[in-house]
Design an enzyme around this catalytic site. Structure first.
Site, PDB file in Angstrom:
ATOM      1  N   TYR A 146       0.840  -1.209   0.000  1.00 14.86           N
ATOM      2  CA  TYR A 146       0.000   0.000   0.000  1.00 14.86           C
ATOM      3  C   TYR A 146       0.874   1.258   0.000  1.00 14.86           C
ATOM      4  O   TYR A 146       0.549   2.255  -0.648  1.00 14.86           O
ATOM      5  CB  TYR A 146      -0.942  -0.005   1.205  1.00 14.86           C
ATOM      6  N   ARG A 153       1.467   6.767  -6.777  1.00 16.34           N
ATOM      7  CA  ARG A 153       0.281   7.586  -7.029  1.00 16.34           C
ATOM      8  C   ARG A 153       0.597   9.068  -6.829  1.00 16.34           C
ATOM      9  O   ARG A 153       0.305   9.896  -7.699  1.00 16.34           O
ATOM     10  CB  ARG A 153      -0.854   7.154  -6.100  1.00 16.34           C
ATOM     11  N   TYR A 206      -1.142  13.009   6.396  1.00 15.98           N
ATOM     12  CA  TYR A 206      -0.729  11.980   7.357  1.00 15.98           C
ATOM     13  C   TYR A 206       0.772  12.108   7.595  1.00 15.98           C
ATOM     14  O   TYR A 206       1.540  12.338   6.640  1.00 15.98           O
ATOM     15  CB  TYR A 206      -0.993  10.581   6.791  1.00 15.98           C
ATOM     16  N   ARG A 219     -11.560  13.414   1.845  1.00 20.13           N
ATOM     17  CA  ARG A 219     -12.511  12.561   2.564  1.00 20.13           C
ATOM     18  C   ARG A 219     -13.824  12.409   1.813  1.00 20.13           C
ATOM     19  O   ARG A 219     -14.529  11.413   1.953  1.00 20.13           O
ATOM     20  CB  ARG A 219     -12.769  13.138   3.951  1.00 20.13           C
ATOM     21  N   GLU A 330     -14.421  -1.052   6.486  1.00 19.53           N
ATOM     22  CA  GLU A 330     -14.355   0.273   5.857  1.00 19.53           C
ATOM     23  C   GLU A 330     -15.614   0.439   5.004  1.00 19.53           C
ATOM     24  O   GLU A 330     -16.074  -0.523   4.399  1.00 19.53           O
ATOM     25  CB  GLU A 330     -13.098   0.375   4.985  1.00 19.53           C
TER      26      GLU A 330
HETATM   27  C1  3EB Z   1      -7.922   6.054   5.716  1.00 19.53           C
HETATM   28  O1  3EB Z   1      -8.801   6.815   6.135  1.00 19.53           O
HETATM   29  C2  3EB Z   1      -8.361   4.647   5.388  1.00 19.53           C
HETATM   30  O2  3EB Z   1      -5.457   5.462  -0.220  1.00 19.53           O
HETATM   31  O3  3EB Z   1      -7.032   6.140  -1.562  1.00 19.53           O
HETATM   32  C3  3EB Z   1      -9.481   5.365   2.700  1.00 19.53           C
HETATM   33  C4  3EB Z   1      -9.826   5.985   1.500  1.00 19.53           C
HETATM   34  C5  3EB Z   1      -8.214   4.851   2.862  1.00 19.53           C
HETATM   35  C6  3EB Z   1      -8.894   6.087   0.464  1.00 19.53           C
HETATM   36  C7  3EB Z   1      -6.638   5.726  -0.451  1.00 19.53           C
HETATM   37  C8  3EB Z   1      -7.299   4.964   1.820  1.00 19.53           C
HETATM   38  C9  3EB Z   1      -7.629   5.588   0.636  1.00 19.53           C
HETATM   39  O4  3EB Z   1      -6.734   6.359   5.618  1.00 19.53           O
HETATM   40  C10 3EB Z   1      -7.821   4.153   4.116  1.00 19.53           C
END
Ligand code: 3EB
Length: 343
Positions: A146, A153, A206, A219, A330
């Site tokens: 990932y 990406r 992050y 989001r 999720e």
């Molecule tokens: C998160 O909130 C959970 O890498 O495109 C959620 C939505 C998550 C999209 C992405 C990853 C992605 O981090 C994981």
């Protein structure tokens, strides 16, 4: 003197059916713009499937997307796409052995081609992306797969001059047990309105504990679809508060936290539009790491949202790995409502 009237984009519409219903509809001559199925593919070139098992003895479902005509289709590198000149739906189904590249390079390639297709089609704005990675939590040679995906990406977004931080599209990234690297996307001519969740650190911010390059997504995203309709695309949402996973090992508490997050991001979205979105009136995909958890998850969702809610009637439960190994569930969703964007 002649006046040129800018062509109004044909409205984009989406409807969720069982895959069998969707295919029957098309066989009757009512072929949609494109279709994204959950749980199975089909032989039809306009349907893209995800190789994840449907849980709870349910049928695969399909989101049928309807747009304008005529539909033009083509291939750009590893991307197959369909467009009506205003909307673009594309798919990458990439055999990881085909190029002898690691997952970082392959993800970068897939996204580079995707941005090239968008440019060719004149649809430069990404609204929503769905990513499915084989063995997402496995080691890819010194780094979790990932994290490799995130590196490729983000690099491709930056190279293409696409918004990699604020303004990134809504997305999800799930793990499948086998098969191809699968990326599906929806793009258009008008930029979406990005929405963040006040309970969560923006994923594009992050800290480096989660990998050298942050994930590239908002989001949620709001988009005007034409015809007086607004879409809300809610990214994959899990039991994360701030930037930390919470309730490790407790699927019930993770689901409750996920619902609080979903309601919170919907509330944030409603502040940017006259449309009134609600979780109950959305079409979700529920990703479950351990199939044995699915009945309990469904029961808890029925309790929270009502057995007669659109959410429960339209929900599809898929077996999938979540991008952090401590996350067990999720949920992603989309919805359309009458209204306009107020920004
Ligand atoms: C998160 O909130 C959970 O890498 O495109 C959620 C939505 C998550 C999209 C992405 C990853 C992605 O981090 C994981």
């Amino acid at each position: 003197m002649t006046t040129t009237v800018a062509a109004e984009a044909p409205p984009l519409r989406v409807e969720r059916l069982t895959l069998a219903q969707g295919l029957a509809r098309a066989a009757d001559g009512d072929r949609p713009f494109a279709a994204l199925s959950y749980g199975a593919g089909s032989d039809s070139s306009w349907v893209s499937g995800v190789a994840a098992r449907v849980l709870l003895d349910k049928e695969p479902v399909v989101d049928l997307w309807h747009a304008g005509t005529p539909v033009q289709s083509g291939t750009t590198g590893v991307v197959r796409w369909r467009t009506d000149g205003h909307w673009l739906l594309g798919v990458v189904d990439l055999d990881e052995d085909a190029f002898g590249e690691d997952l970082t390079a392959l993800s970068r390639r897939a996204y580079r081609n995707l941005f090239e297709a968008m440019k060719l089609a004149g649809c430069p704005h990404l609204l929503r992306i769905w990513n499915y990675l084989p063995r997402i939590n496995a080691d890819g040679g010194g780094m979790e797969r990932y994290r490799q995906f995130n590196a490729g990406r983000q690099q491709a977004f930056l190279e293409a001059g696409q918004a990699a931080f604020e303004g990134a599209p809504a997305a999800c990234a799930l793990g499948v047990h086998e098969g191809a690297l699968c990326v599906r996307f929806l793009a258009g001519r008008i930029p979406p309105v990005p929405v963040e969740n006040p309970r969560q650190v923006s994923a594009y911010h992050y800290p480096a504990d989660y990998g050298p390059r942050s994930p590239t997504f908002s989001r949620a995203a709001l988009a005007a679809l034409g015809g007086g309709q607004v879409a809300l695309f809610i990214s994959g949402t899990a039991s994360i508060v701030g930037h930390k996973s919470v309730h490790a090992g407790d699927v019930q508490a993770q689901l409750a936290e996920t619902l609080v997050n979903l309601r919170s991001v919907i509330e944030a979205a409603n502040q940017r539009t006259s449309a009134r979105f609600s979780l109950e009136r959305s079409d979700p995909v529920v990703y479950v790491r351990h199939p044995a958890d699915a009945p309990g998850i469904r029961a808890q969702l029925v309790q929270a949202l009502g057995a007669r809610s659109r959410f429960i009637r339209h929900a599809v439960f898929l077996e999938a790995d979540i991008c952090r190994s401590d996350l067990l569930v999720e949920i992603e969703a989309h919805a359309t409502e009458a209204g306009e964007l107020t920004d």
